[in-house]
Design a protein around this motif. Structure first.
Motif, PDB file in Angstrom:
ATOM      1  N   GLY A 484       7.415  68.445 -34.208  1.00 10.48           N
ATOM      2  CA  GLY A 484       7.951  68.361 -32.844  1.00 10.48           C
ATOM      3  C   GLY A 484       8.328  66.940 -32.472  1.00 10.48           C
ATOM      4  N   ILE A 485       7.517  65.971 -32.916  1.00  3.93           N
ATOM      5  CA  ILE A 485       7.842  64.557 -32.684  1.00  3.93           C
ATOM      6  C   ILE A 485       9.170  64.206 -33.356  1.00  3.93           C
ATOM      7  CG2 ILE A 485       7.136  62.190 -33.232  1.00  3.93           C
ATOM      8  CD1 ILE A 485       4.221  63.142 -32.852  1.00  3.93           C
ATOM      9  N   GLY A 486       9.339  64.719 -34.572  1.00  2.00           N
ATOM     10  CA  GLY A 486      10.609  64.484 -35.275  1.00  2.00           C
ATOM     11  C   GLY A 486      11.792  65.039 -34.503  1.00  2.00           C
ATOM     12  N   LEU A 487      11.642  66.212 -33.887  1.00  3.54           N
ATOM     13  CA  LEU A 487      12.706  66.771 -33.050  1.00  3.54           C
ATOM     14  C   LEU A 487      12.953  65.900 -31.833  1.00  3.54           C
ATOM     15  CD1 LEU A 487      11.884  70.611 -33.125  1.00  3.54           C
ATOM     16  CD2 LEU A 487      13.741  69.434 -34.318  1.00  3.54           C
ATOM     17  N   GLY A 488      11.874  65.437 -31.204  1.00  4.24           N
ATOM     18  CA  GLY A 488      12.017  64.583 -30.018  1.00  4.24           C
ATOM     19  C   GLY A 488      12.705  63.265 -30.335  1.00  4.24           C
ATOM     20  N   TRP A 489      12.490  62.758 -31.541  1.00  2.57           N
ATOM     21  CA  TRP A 489      13.143  61.508 -31.956  1.00  2.57           C
ATOM     22  C   TRP A 489      14.489  61.759 -32.640  1.00  2.57           C
ATOM     23  CZ3 TRP A 489       8.401  58.869 -34.787  1.00  2.57           C
ATOM     24  CH2 TRP A 489       7.479  58.449 -33.820  1.00  2.57           C
ATOM     25  N   SER A 490      14.861  63.004 -32.778  1.00  3.53           N
ATOM     26  CA  SER A 490      16.089  63.380 -33.506  1.00  3.53           C
ATOM     27  C   SER A 490      16.049  62.907 -34.955  1.00  3.53           C
ATOM     28  CB  SER A 490      17.329  62.812 -32.793  1.00  3.53           C
ATOM     29  OG  SER A 490      17.421  63.339 -31.492  1.00  3.53           O
ATOM     30  N   GLU A 491      14.838  62.933 -35.538  1.00  4.46           N
ATOM     31  CA  GLU A 491      14.653  62.556 -36.937  1.00  4.46           C
ATOM     32  C   GLU A 491      14.446  63.837 -37.757  1.00  4.46           C
ATOM     33  OE1 GLU A 491      14.804  59.780 -38.559  1.00  4.46           O
ATOM     34  OE2 GLU A 491      14.921  58.299 -36.940  1.00  4.46           O
ATOM     35  N   TRP A 492      15.527  64.306 -38.360  1.00  2.00           N
ATOM     36  CA  TRP A 492      15.456  65.560 -39.100  1.00  2.00           C
ATOM     37  C   TRP A 492      14.491  65.494 -40.282  1.00  2.00           C
ATOM     38  CZ3 TRP A 492      15.962  70.483 -38.983  1.00  2.00           C
ATOM     39  CH2 TRP A 492      16.091  71.218 -40.146  1.00  2.00           C
ATOM     40  N   ALA A 493      14.432  64.355 -40.979  1.00  3.69           N
ATOM     41  CA  ALA A 493      13.564  64.209 -42.155  1.00  3.69           C
ATOM     42  C   ALA A 493      12.096  64.379 -41.766  1.00  3.69           C
ATOM     43  CB  ALA A 493      13.783  62.851 -42.815  1.00  3.69           C
ATOM     44  N   ILE A 494      11.691  63.816 -40.609  1.00  2.00           N
ATOM     45  CA  ILE A 494      10.301  63.953 -40.153  1.00  2.00           C
ATOM     46  C   ILE A 494       9.995  65.417 -39.853  1.00  2.00           C
ATOM     47  CG2 ILE A 494       8.705  63.405 -38.265  1.00  2.00           C
ATOM     48  CD1 ILE A 494       9.922  60.646 -38.120  1.00  2.00           C
ATOM     49  N   PHE A 495      10.912  66.087 -39.142  1.00  2.00           N
ATOM     50  CA  PHE A 495      10.710  67.503 -38.828  1.00  2.00           C
ATOM     51  C   PHE A 495      10.589  68.337 -40.108  1.00  2.00           C
ATOM     52  CE2 PHE A 495      12.633  71.710 -38.502  1.00  2.00           C
ATOM     53  CZ  PHE A 495      11.797  72.299 -37.550  1.00  2.00           C
ATOM     54  N   GLN A 496      11.505  68.100 -41.022  1.00  2.00           N
ATOM     55  CA  GLN A 496      11.565  68.899 -42.247  1.00  2.00           C
ATOM     56  C   GLN A 496      10.291  68.752 -43.080  1.00  2.00           C
ATOM     57  OE1 GLN A 496      14.574  67.605 -45.044  1.00  2.00           O
ATOM     58  NE2 GLN A 496      14.933  69.713 -45.738  1.00  2.00           N
ATOM     59  N   ASN A 497       9.858  67.527 -43.306  1.00  2.00           N
ATOM     60  CA  ASN A 497       8.692  67.298 -44.159  1.00  2.00           C
ATOM     61  C   ASN A 497       7.392  67.766 -43.498  1.00  2.00           C
ATOM     62  OD1 ASN A 497      10.238  66.160 -46.210  1.00  2.00           O
ATOM     63  ND2 ASN A 497      10.106  64.105 -45.341  1.00  2.00           N
ATOM     64  N   ALA A 498       7.266  67.507 -42.186  1.00  2.00           N
ATOM     65  CA  ALA A 498       6.043  67.914 -41.490  1.00  2.00           C
ATOM     66  C   ALA A 498       5.949  69.438 -41.405  1.00  2.00           C
ATOM     67  CB  ALA A 498       6.010  67.298 -40.094  1.00  2.00           C
ATOM     68  N   PHE A 499       7.078  70.094 -41.134  1.00  2.00           N
ATOM     69  CA  PHE A 499       7.042  71.553 -41.043  1.00  2.00           C
ATOM     70  C   PHE A 499       6.804  72.189 -42.410  1.00  2.00           C
ATOM     71  CE2 PHE A 499       8.549  75.825 -39.877  1.00  2.00           C
ATOM     72  CZ  PHE A 499       7.861  75.963 -38.677  1.00  2.00           C
ATOM     73  N   LEU A 500       7.254  71.528 -43.481  1.00  2.00           N
ATOM     74  CA  LEU A 500       6.950  72.004 -44.833  1.00  2.00           C
ATOM     75  C   LEU A 500       5.440  71.986 -45.077  1.00  2.00           C
ATOM     76  CD1 LEU A 500       7.787  72.909 -47.674  1.00  2.00           C
ATOM     77  CD2 LEU A 500       8.060  70.487 -48.284  1.00  2.00           C
ATOM     78  N   LEU A 501       4.763  70.951 -44.555  1.00  2.00           N
ATOM     79  CA  LEU A 501       3.311  70.894 -44.692  1.00  2.00           C
ATOM     80  C   LEU A 501       2.655  72.070 -43.969  1.00  2.00           C
ATOM     81  CD1 LEU A 501       0.672  69.576 -45.528  1.00  2.00           C
ATOM     82  CD2 LEU A 501       0.842  68.067 -43.530  1.00  2.00           C
TER      83      LEU A 501
END
Length: 640
Positions: A484-501
């Motif tokens: 969710g933080i990755g979405l809030g920062w518009s950082e797709w890589a953070i969203f993708q990797n964290a959601f994979l976890l």
């Protein structure tokens, strides 16, 4: 003083002439064949009859002793190991006759199957490893016991249970299922008597019936180890015990009955104790073994985990399953709990939002304690476990309720963390955030172990408190909060990797929990195979990116091993690499090494960058891809 008759059968005449008539005590004996003795019926209460014959003849003479009152002693033939071990008869004939002449005589109870005397045991059906001598015939030690174990293993998939109906002397009715029953009165050194020694007594007027009813192949194997090697002081789960003066046994389908190793017939049968029916003269070892145990007038019925419910009885009439079958009460209690936990409630929504706020703030603060608090507060594990059970049994109601709660929980976490990341003026990737951006196969292992623990704890209320530790071990809310933080920062890589976890944790828990529930007996393999197939396919798909991530982690570890905290000589200077950090980029394909280059104070000039890069390339060459560019980001320090 009475006469000492030495009664032998015709088949033993040659052996008697050779081994006994010329022995030490021959002059004290009156030799007579079994037929002649039974025909004349000359023995009285003053006489002692020493029997040297086949088992059938021994039983005839023992039965007659109750009528005429004479004492009985037994000399076992060389091949009669069971008889010798049951009554502690010396192997040497002279020694055995000495015991018969001088040994103490006492009145003991006799076990009968209808009109047949049972000397050492009766076997109804199949009850491995009955008959395996664990104390004397297996005096060779562990190799012999392992042979008995392998012999019993061979019967695993051949054993079938029958519905058993027992009625005791005191009219107790017992309905269960078992593959076999062993009925004994003396400690005969078999695996069966080894398990029930505490219940046996020569003069209590009771027999011991040991019921063998493994609920699964796994339980059968555990029972074999305990029975053969004596690794327990308690009865195994696969065993039940009945202690009574009389026992009526019926079986559906009927079971074969063997008395002292010989086929007697089929069920139904009646076993009955005849009190003080035999005056036996035996060795000191026999009396010490038998009379050392306490006598009790009570009937004993210990069925333990043997099946008693109708559904269990029907289920167990087939071949023994690989996994056990959960009993009805346990099944109903667990399913009621799982259905309740799968339902979406206001409490679930509130706790999810609060745990997300805690997790997100903890990630920004880089505070592991706050993040752990969020893990403990989050109720997301409960509907995931319910979903796993629904998938396992293809229970659509439980499946959809669990999936609905999990999906709404994920959306709540993503929405709350997105809003906080968008509102708060922070955009720094802390170590708590970074730690959730590189899931590997190791995270999958943690999820699988946690899923096993969660399902096992659900089945055992005594350890339900361990779920808190499971929640900490496999973090569910923090990875979604990071996404969710990755979405809030518009950082797709953070969203993708964290959601994979999170998906790794979810898939691992579902697969492991479903498999554990099946092993615990909450679903037969036939019904569970579709759900397990789906969860396995999901797990394999998730494993693909995790494998590459794991391979990258291994590669980074090897590079650190080659470079960090090592001394090098470059441009006549002693240098070392410290605080090494490794990063990777794609498009372009770069390997970035960030480190401190520490030089010693002695020497002049600086270490050239091209020389440093060439040295590093040489040392890590086995781990560099051909298309990968090496980029160094170096901070230079001098150590004085």
């Amino acid at each position: 003083m009475g006469i000492h008759y030495f009664v032998y059968d015709c088949e033993s005449e040659a052996e008697v002439e050779k081994e006994i008539r010329g022995g030490t005590y021959a002059q004290e004996l009156t030799f007579i064949t079994v037929e002649a003795f039974l025909k004349t019926k000359r023995a009285t209460e003053e006489d002692k009859v020493i029997i040297f014959a086949e088992i059938g003849e021994i039983k005839r003479l023992i039965a007659q002793s109750f009528v005429f009152g004479y004492s009985v002693a037994i000399v076992a033939k060389k091949e009669q190991k069971n008889l010798r071990d049951t009554f502690e008869i010396p192997k040497a004939y002279d020694e055995a006759i000495k015991v018969a002449l001088t040994g103490e005589c006492r009145e003991i109870d006799l076990l009968y199957c209808h009109d047949e005397v049972v000397l050492w045991s009766a076997l109804i059906g199949e009850a491995p490893p009955h008959g395996m001598m664990v104390e004397k015939q297996l005096h060779g030690g562990r190799p012999s016991r392992f042979f008995a174990l392998l012999h019993s293993f061979a019967k695993i998939f051949k054993l079938q249970k029958s519905i058993i109906h027992l009625r005791t002397f005191k009219e107790q009715e017992i309905h269960t299922a078992a593959s076999g029953i062993v009925v004994i009165e003396h400690d005969n050194h078999t695996c069966a008597s080894n398990l029930v020694k505490e219940f046996m007594n020569l003069s209590d007027g009771k027999m011991v019936a040991l019921l063998v009813s493994p609920s699964s192949v796994i339980e059968y194997i555990a029972y074999l180890y305990k029975a053969i090697f004596g690794w327990t002081k308690r009865l195994p789960k696969a065993v039940g015990v009945v202690l009574s003066e009389r026992l009526d046994i019926e079986a559906t389908p009927p079971l074969e009955v063997k008395i002292d190793g010989e086929v007697y017939g089929q069920t139904p049968v009646r076993f009955e104790m005849h009190k003080k029916a035999l005056k036996l003269c035996a060795s000191k070892a026999f009396w010490e073994k038998e009379l050392s145990r306490k006598s009790d007038d009570k009937e004993v019925v210990k069925l333990g985990s043997l099946p008693v419910a109708k559904s269990e009885l029907e289920y167990t009439q087939k071949h023994i399953p690989f996994f056990p079958h959960a009993d009805t009460q346990r099944y109903q209690e667990l399913f009621a709990q799982l259905r309740d936990e799968a339902r979406l409630s206001s409490t679930f929504v509130v706790l999810m939002i609060l745990s997300t706020i805690l997790a997100t703030v903890g990630l920004f603060l880089n505070s592991s304690s706050v993040v752990i608090g969020a893990m403990l507060l989050a109720p997301l594990m409960q509907p995931i476990v319910s979903y796993a059970m629904g998938l396992l049994r293809f229970d659509m109601d439980l499946f959809w309720q669990g999936l609905r709660s999990v999906t709404i929980g994920i959306l709540l976490v993503l929405g709350t963390s997105f809003l906080l990341a968008w509102l708060l003026p922070f955009q720094t990737v802390t170590s708590e955030i970074a730690g959730r951006l590189h899931p590997t196969l190791l995270d999958l292992i943690v999820a699988i172990v946690s899923g096993i623990a969660a399902a096992y704890a659900k089945n055992n209320q005594k350890i339900i408190g361990s779920l808190a530790g499971v929640s900490i071990a496999v973090a569910l809310v923090p990875p979604i909060s990071t996404a969710g933080i990755g979405l809030g920062w518009s950082e797709w890589a953070i969203f993708q990797n964290a959601f994979l976890l999170f998906l790794t944790n979810f898939a691992g828990i579902v697969f492991a929990a479903a498999l554990t529930f099946m092993v615990l007996g909450f679903s037969p393999v036939k019904r569970a195979k579709n759900g397990l197939f789906l969860s396995t396919v999901t797990l394999l798909l998730i494993s693909v990116p995790l494998y590459f991530s794991f391979a990258l982690m291994v590669k980074d570890a090897k590079i650190k091993e080659k470079l960090e905290q090592k001394q090098f000589v470059l441009d006549d200077r002693n240098v070392s690499i410290e605080n090494l950090l490794i990063a990777h980029t794609r498009k372009p394909d770069n390997l970035i090494l960030r480190f401190d280059l520490v030089t010693q104070s002695s020497g002049e000039g600086k270490v050239r960058g091209d020389a440093l890069k060439a040295m590093i390339k040489q040392r890590i060459a086995p781990y560099l891809n051909r298309k990968e560019n090496l980029i160094l980001e170096v901070s230079r320090r001098t150590r004085y």
